[in-house]
Design a protein around this motif. Sequence first.
Motif, PDB file in Angstrom:
ATOM      1  N   GLY A  83       0.895  -1.105  -0.035  1.00 61.59           N
ATOM      2  CA  GLY A  83       0.088  -0.010   0.178  1.00 61.59           C
ATOM      3  C   GLY A  83       0.831   1.250   0.010  1.00 61.59           C
ATOM      4  O   GLY A  83       1.997   1.182   0.166  1.00 61.59           O
ATOM      5  N   ILE A  84      -0.031   2.481  -0.223  1.00 63.29           N
ATOM      6  CA  ILE A  84       0.941   3.737  -0.185  1.00 63.29           C
ATOM      7  C   ILE A  84       0.091   4.698   0.764  1.00 63.29           C
ATOM      8  O   ILE A  84      -1.138   4.565   0.826  1.00 63.29           O
ATOM      9  CB  ILE A  84       0.980   4.318  -1.428  1.00 63.29           C
ATOM     10  CG1 ILE A  84       1.753   5.602  -1.669  1.00 63.29           C
ATOM     11  CG2 ILE A  84      -0.270   4.506  -2.110  1.00 63.29           C
ATOM     12  CD1 ILE A  84       2.039   6.192  -2.748  1.00 63.29           C
ATOM     13  N   ASN A  85       0.842   5.003   1.817  1.00 66.34           N
ATOM     14  CA  ASN A  85       0.176   5.800   3.022  1.00 66.34           C
ATOM     15  C   ASN A  85      -0.399   7.102   2.162  1.00 66.34           C
ATOM     16  O   ASN A  85       0.291   7.680   1.594  1.00 66.34           O
ATOM     17  CB  ASN A  85       1.335   6.258   3.891  1.00 66.34           C
ATOM     18  CG  ASN A  85       1.937   5.111   4.370  1.00 66.34           C
ATOM     19  OD1 ASN A  85       1.646   4.101   4.766  1.00 66.34           O
ATOM     20  ND2 ASN A  85       3.411   5.243   4.798  1.00 66.34           N
ATOM     21  N   THR A  86      -1.634   7.209   2.926  1.00 68.27           N
ATOM     22  CA  THR A  86      -2.303   8.431   2.253  1.00 68.27           C
ATOM     23  C   THR A  86      -3.238   9.220   3.197  1.00 68.27           C
ATOM     24  O   THR A  86      -3.312  10.751   2.995  1.00 68.27           O
ATOM     25  CB  THR A  86      -3.251   7.956   1.090  1.00 68.27           C
ATOM     26  OG1 THR A  86      -4.088   8.953   0.558  1.00 68.27           O
ATOM     27  CG2 THR A  86      -4.618   7.109   1.883  1.00 68.27           C
ATOM     28  N   PHE A 116      -4.242   5.109   7.286  1.00 73.41           N
ATOM     29  CA  PHE A 116      -4.568   4.437   6.027  1.00 73.41           C
ATOM     30  C   PHE A 116      -3.692   4.348   4.873  1.00 73.41           C
ATOM     31  O   PHE A 116      -2.821   5.251   4.881  1.00 73.41           O
ATOM     32  CB  PHE A 116      -6.121   5.051   5.784  1.00 73.41           C
ATOM     33  CG  PHE A 116      -7.074   5.066   6.857  1.00 73.41           C
ATOM     34  CD1 PHE A 116      -7.557   4.000   7.038  1.00 73.41           C
ATOM     35  CD2 PHE A 116      -7.143   6.065   7.730  1.00 73.41           C
ATOM     36  CE1 PHE A 116      -8.933   3.854   7.938  1.00 73.41           C
ATOM     37  CE2 PHE A 116      -8.120   5.928   8.577  1.00 73.41           C
ATOM     38  CZ  PHE A 116      -8.917   4.816   8.699  1.00 73.41           C
ATOM     39  N   ALA A 117      -3.904   3.351   4.081  1.00 72.74           N
ATOM     40  CA  ALA A 117      -3.047   3.248   2.988  1.00 72.74           C
ATOM     41  C   ALA A 117      -3.955   3.002   1.717  1.00 72.74           C
ATOM     42  O   ALA A 117      -4.972   2.118   1.758  1.00 72.74           O
ATOM     43  CB  ALA A 117      -1.738   2.375   3.201  1.00 72.74           C
ATOM     44  N   ILE A 118      -3.704   3.126   0.445  1.00 71.48           N
ATOM     45  CA  ILE A 118      -4.047   2.846  -0.791  1.00 71.48           C
ATOM     46  C   ILE A 118      -3.514   1.427  -1.140  1.00 71.48           C
ATOM     47  O   ILE A 118      -2.434   1.170  -1.009  1.00 71.48           O
ATOM     48  CB  ILE A 118      -3.944   3.815  -1.928  1.00 71.48           C
ATOM     49  CG1 ILE A 118      -4.613   5.386  -1.357  1.00 71.48           C
ATOM     50  CG2 ILE A 118      -4.548   3.308  -3.169  1.00 71.48           C
ATOM     51  CD1 ILE A 118      -4.058   6.369  -2.445  1.00 71.48           C
ATOM     52  N   PRO A 119      -4.376   0.486  -1.062  1.00 75.82           N
ATOM     53  CA  PRO A 119      -3.960  -0.782  -1.625  1.00 75.82           C
ATOM     54  C   PRO A 119      -3.087  -0.743  -3.062  1.00 75.82           C
ATOM     55  O   PRO A 119      -3.433   0.016  -3.836  1.00 75.82           O
ATOM     56  CB  PRO A 119      -5.185  -1.610  -2.043  1.00 75.82           C
ATOM     57  CG  PRO A 119      -6.266  -0.867  -1.300  1.00 75.82           C
ATOM     58  CD  PRO A 119      -5.870   0.488  -1.321  1.00 75.82           C
ATOM     59  N   VAL A 120      -2.281  -1.453  -2.911  1.00 73.53           N
ATOM     60  CA  VAL A 120      -0.957  -1.477  -4.183  1.00 73.53           C
ATOM     61  C   VAL A 120      -1.744  -2.000  -5.606  1.00 73.53           C
ATOM     62  O   VAL A 120      -1.460  -1.492  -6.663  1.00 73.53           O
ATOM     63  CB  VAL A 120       0.232  -2.283  -3.780  1.00 73.53           C
ATOM     64  CG1 VAL A 120      -0.126  -3.888  -3.708  1.00 73.53           C
ATOM     65  CG2 VAL A 120       1.280  -2.074  -4.694  1.00 73.53           C
ATOM     66  N   ASN A 121      -2.642  -2.748  -5.219  1.00 72.49           N
ATOM     67  CA  ASN A 121      -3.364  -3.340  -6.471  1.00 72.49           C
ATOM     68  C   ASN A 121      -3.988  -2.007  -7.214  1.00 72.49           C
ATOM     69  O   ASN A 121      -4.250  -2.040  -8.430  1.00 72.49           O
ATOM     70  CB  ASN A 121      -4.538  -4.311  -6.512  1.00 72.49           C
ATOM     71  CG  ASN A 121      -3.607  -5.605  -5.974  1.00 72.49           C
ATOM     72  OD1 ASN A 121      -2.405  -5.817  -5.519  1.00 72.49           O
ATOM     73  ND2 ASN A 121      -4.428  -6.843  -5.705  1.00 72.49           N
ATOM     74  N   ARG A 122      -4.886  -1.249  -6.399  1.00 74.43           N
ATOM     75  CA  ARG A 122      -5.195   0.034  -7.069  1.00 74.43           C
ATOM     76  C   ARG A 122      -4.257   0.975  -7.655  1.00 74.43           C
ATOM     77  O   ARG A 122      -4.287   1.408  -8.724  1.00 74.43           O
ATOM     78  CB  ARG A 122      -6.133   0.931  -6.009  1.00 74.43           C
ATOM     79  CG  ARG A 122      -6.861   1.998  -6.563  1.00 74.43           C
ATOM     80  CD  ARG A 122      -7.544   2.713  -5.766  1.00 74.43           C
ATOM     81  NE  ARG A 122      -8.610   1.773  -4.912  1.00 74.43           N
ATOM     82  CZ  ARG A 122      -9.104   2.181  -4.044  1.00 74.43           C
ATOM     83  NH1 ARG A 122      -9.419   3.275  -3.511  1.00 74.43           N
ATOM     84  NH2 ARG A 122     -10.126   1.357  -3.420  1.00 74.43           N
ATOM     85  N   LEU A 123      -3.050   1.145  -6.677  1.00 75.44           N
ATOM     86  CA  LEU A 123      -1.899   1.835  -7.228  1.00 75.44           C
ATOM     87  C   LEU A 123      -1.386   1.394  -8.796  1.00 75.44           C
ATOM     88  O   LEU A 123      -1.116   2.165  -9.615  1.00 75.44           O
ATOM     89  CB  LEU A 123      -0.970   1.581  -6.073  1.00 75.44           C
ATOM     90  CG  LEU A 123       0.449   2.561  -6.596  1.00 75.44           C
ATOM     91  CD1 LEU A 123       1.266   3.032  -5.011  1.00 75.44           C
ATOM     92  CD2 LEU A 123       1.584   1.716  -7.359  1.00 75.44           C
ATOM     93  N   ARG A 124      -1.158   0.185  -8.624  1.00 72.74           N
ATOM     94  CA  ARG A 124      -0.821  -0.424 -10.216  1.00 72.74           C
ATOM     95  C   ARG A 124      -1.611  -0.169 -11.382  1.00 72.74           C
ATOM     96  O   ARG A 124      -1.093   0.202 -12.390  1.00 72.74           O
ATOM     97  CB  ARG A 124      -0.571  -1.927  -9.845  1.00 72.74           C
ATOM     98  CG  ARG A 124       0.104  -2.684 -11.055  1.00 72.74           C
ATOM     99  CD  ARG A 124       0.251  -4.179 -10.768  1.00 72.74           C
ATOM    100  NE  ARG A 124       1.080  -4.474  -9.772  1.00 72.74           N
ATOM    101  CZ  ARG A 124       0.581  -4.992  -8.625  1.00 72.74           C
ATOM    102  NH1 ARG A 124      -0.267  -5.187  -8.354  1.00 72.74           N
ATOM    103  NH2 ARG A 124       1.776  -5.227  -7.701  1.00 72.74           N
ATOM    104  N   ARG A 125      -2.937  -0.192 -10.976  1.00 71.92           N
ATOM    105  CA  ARG A 125      -3.972   0.067 -11.929  1.00 71.92           C
ATOM    106  C   ARG A 125      -4.190   1.393 -12.201  1.00 71.92           C
ATOM    107  O   ARG A 125      -3.966   1.995 -13.696  1.00 71.92           O
ATOM    108  CB  ARG A 125      -5.451  -0.509 -11.639  1.00 71.92           C
ATOM    109  CG  ARG A 125      -6.494  -0.124 -12.668  1.00 71.92           C
ATOM    110  CD  ARG A 125      -7.366   0.825 -12.172  1.00 71.92           C
ATOM    111  NE  ARG A 125      -8.749   0.936 -12.506  1.00 71.92           N
ATOM    112  CZ  ARG A 125      -8.961   1.374 -13.728  1.00 71.92           C
ATOM    113  NH1 ARG A 125      -8.079   1.745 -14.516  1.00 71.92           N
ATOM    114  NH2 ARG A 125     -10.210   1.399 -13.923  1.00 71.92           N
ATOM    115  N   VAL A 126      -3.897   2.536 -11.423  1.00 68.68           N
ATOM    116  CA  VAL A 126      -3.996   3.749 -11.528  1.00 68.68           C
ATOM    117  C   VAL A 126      -2.749   4.359 -12.236  1.00 68.68           C
ATOM    118  O   VAL A 126      -2.813   5.068 -13.237  1.00 68.68           O
ATOM    119  CB  VAL A 126      -4.391   4.563 -10.321  1.00 68.68           C
ATOM    120  CG1 VAL A 126      -4.068   6.198 -10.564  1.00 68.68           C
ATOM    121  CG2 VAL A 126      -5.687   4.288  -9.732  1.00 68.68           C
TER     122      VAL A 126
END
Length: 456
Positions: free
Chosen positions: A223-226, A237-247
């Motif tokens: 994840g990436i801290n947000t 809280f953190a954004i899941p890495v699977n969403r990061l990869r897609r974005v």
Amino acid sequence: MSRWLSIGLALLLACGLAPPAWADQAKGAGRVTPVVRVVRQAGPAVVNISSTGRVRVNPFRSGDEMLDRFFQEFFQPLEREQTNLGSGLIVDGKRGLIVTNSHVVAGGSEIRVQLADRRVFKARLLGADPSSDLAVLQIKPQGTLPQVKMGDSAGLMIGESLIAIGNPFGLQHTVTTGVVSALNRRVPTGRGEWMGGLIQTDASINPGNSGGPLLNLDGEVVGINTAIFQRAQGIGFAIPVNRLRRVVEDLLAHGRVRPVWLGLTLQDLNPRLASHFGLTSALGVLVLGVRPQSPAAKTGLGRGAVILSLDGLPLEDAADYQSRLESIAPRESVRLLVLSQGRRREISLRAQAYPLELGPELSWELLGLTPAELDGDTAHRHQVPPGSALMVVKLRAGSRAARMGLQPGDLIRRVNGEPVKKVQDFYLLLARVRHLPQVALTLQRGHTSRVFRFGR
């Protein structure tokens, strides 16, 4: 004499009385925990980011929306320089690609990146997506940079150990640890605005940690801290890495995030509906309609079905459904567990990029208005630069927009806090928020701006 000295040293070693340096080395090796190994591995790929720009601020802010709108007529916005600090992670060392939070670099005219070895570079913003709070930067150093190893957030477990690395308060490479406290969390990001599908952790995340990585004990970014929940202690809280990869893939390939679409119109379940369908809880979504020729229509899914889970995870409501789609790319396979005619079955379908030609219909049904590009006369009347906003050209009689007092000629500045200047972008943003509980439009009439909130 030297013979007896050699024998004495041998006896000391045999008794375990090693010289201090050897003892320290052995002791140090025992202290190299999994956390230490992860920090050594990932730390060089974590960067410090500073973004400087000029922002316009309202000199009169009372906290009361009505008062603030009134005094906007008398107080012109002031400009001042603002610097944002944050963290980032290098995701491609060969190309110098760095991912951070979009709010860290929002409005920045100059972005600087400091590497772990203290070298500083000017960065170029390749793309940003405020809805997911992600941005992609690029620097051009000589040689290849270290980069993080990407993991899979779909496999995260409650209670799993996590490590956060960032630059809180400008302090370089601060490490905190914690566990996965919860998954798929939804948190408020503003009045009536939410971000869903987040990882909750008790690892300390402070200002400046934004954009830094959240890692598992294998050294993989999950994840990436947000966001920090300001009203409680020890929650991050953190954004899941699977969403990061897609974005990130969409930003690099298309310059924007393409919303995906299954062709469904949905409604939240309530206790009464849940009881009608024989369910013990109101978790899930009711299908109100299926678009012909859509991915869902091809599976035979019809009106009246209840969707209970998506890709094996229970669905809470329509907003949760919308949030899950953010991690799915066009043409990816999606599994839905549905309850239809008293029977449960799992269906598989392939997500599709949202058809842009449906945008006018979506705006007309959801909001009751038709937007258009800003013409010169309207721009002059509102004293704004041409192309800086959209304008309302038509209202549906009896719609929410009409009842709220919107008028043709009003300017549309933002959708859920994200600026819009082109009709195409407006439709794409609407497609991404169409299942959220509320859609917020920032409109301007003359010098006065106001936020109108449209609930589902």
